[in-house]
Design a protein around this motif. Structure first.
Motif, short mmCIF file in Angstrom:
data_model
loop_
_atom_site.label_atom_id
_atom_site.label_comp_id
_atom_site.label_asym_id
_atom_site.label_seq_id
_atom_site.Cartn_x
_atom_site.Cartn_y
_atom_site.Cartn_z
N GLN A 151 0.83 -1.21 0.00
CA GLN A 151 0.00 0.00 0.00
C GLN A 151 0.86 1.26 0.00
O GLN A 151 0.52 2.24 -0.67
CB GLN A 151 -0.92 0.02 1.23
CG GLN A 151 -2.04 -1.00 1.17
CD GLN A 151 -2.82 -1.01 2.48
OE1 GLN A 151 -3.38 -0.01 2.90
NE2 GLN A 151 -2.86 -2.16 3.14
N ALA A 152 1.96 1.24 0.75
CA ALA A 152 2.86 2.40 0.79
C ALA A 152 3.45 2.64 -0.60
O ALA A 152 3.56 3.77 -1.07
CB ALA A 152 3.96 2.18 1.82
N ARG A 153 3.82 1.54 -1.26
CA ARG A 153 4.36 1.64 -2.62
C ARG A 153 3.31 2.20 -3.57
O ARG A 153 3.58 3.11 -4.35
CB ARG A 153 4.83 0.25 -3.09
CG ARG A 153 5.76 0.27 -4.29
CD ARG A 153 5.99 -1.13 -4.88
NE ARG A 153 6.05 -2.19 -3.87
CZ ARG A 153 7.18 -2.59 -3.26
NH1 ARG A 153 8.32 -2.06 -3.58
NH2 ARG A 153 7.13 -3.54 -2.35
N ALA A 154 2.09 1.68 -3.47
CA ALA A 154 1.00 2.13 -4.34
C ALA A 154 0.66 3.61 -4.09
O ALA A 154 0.24 4.32 -5.00
CB ALA A 154 -0.25 1.27 -4.11
N ALA A 155 0.88 4.07 -2.85
CA ALA A 155 0.61 5.48 -2.52
C ALA A 155 1.73 6.40 -2.99
O ALA A 155 1.68 7.60 -2.79
CB ALA A 155 0.41 5.62 -1.00
N GLY A 156 2.77 5.80 -3.60
CA GLY A 156 3.85 6.60 -4.16
C GLY A 156 4.90 7.02 -3.14
O GLY A 156 5.69 7.93 -3.40
N LEU A 157 4.91 6.39 -1.97
CA LEU A 157 5.92 6.73 -0.97
C LEU A 157 7.27 6.13 -1.36
O LEU A 157 7.34 5.07 -1.97
CB LEU A 157 5.50 6.19 0.41
CG LEU A 157 4.14 6.68 0.92
CD1 LEU A 157 3.87 6.12 2.31
CD2 LEU A 157 4.07 8.20 0.94
N ALA A 158 8.34 6.83 -1.02
CA ALA A 158 9.70 6.37 -1.32
C ALA A 158 10.12 5.37 -0.25
O ALA A 158 10.30 5.73 0.91
CB ALA A 158 10.65 7.55 -1.37
#
Ligand code: CO
Length: 136
Positions: free
Chosen positions: A92-99
């Motif tokens: 989910q963090a990846r999908a939210a565009g977080l580094a």
């Protein structure tokens, strides 16, 4: 993605001095002490309600916490959020565009699995995801 705040990470130069500050003067019981080679730290967990303060002493100046101390001196290092499923939280963090600093979870303190998100994508706050081991 984030179930609760698990702990606040604090970088320290003198672990014993910090432990006595937090346990004796601030009244938080020491629950666990461990050297986590994979993170380059010796860490102590103290209890505060259902949550923790995690004191971190770098094993050498070349570690992430060692470099942090060099730049900033002792103080707040990261905020850790607890999750029951770190693989899906990381997705989910990846999908939210977080580094992401960690593409996949690595070994954390007390048998946990952890992954860090870069502060450049979280408003300047180094952010950790943590899935506790069974029973913690
Ligand atoms: Co931590």
């Amino acid at each position: 993605m984030f179930g609760r705040i698990d702990h606040i990470g604090v970088a320290v130069e003198d672990l014993d001095e910090a432990v006595s500050l937090y346990s004796e003067r601030l009244g938080m019981p020491v629950q666990h002490r461990e050297t986590v080679e994979q993170q380059g730290v010796e860490a102590v967990l103290l209890g505060v309600g259902e949550n923790h303060v995690e004191l971190l002493r770098p094993l050498s100046p070349e570690t992430a916490v060692g470099r942090f101390l060099e730049r900033n001196g002792p103080g707040m290092h990261h905020v850790a959020y607890g999750t029951d499923d770190i693989d899906s939280a990381l997705e989910q963090a990846r999908a939210a565009g977080l580094a992401l600093i960690d593409d996949r979870p690595r070994a954390g303190i007390r048998g946990s699995r952890v992954a860090f998100v870069h502060p450049k994508s979280t408003g300047g706050v180094l952010t950790e995801l943590v899935e506790a081991a069974e029973g913690h």
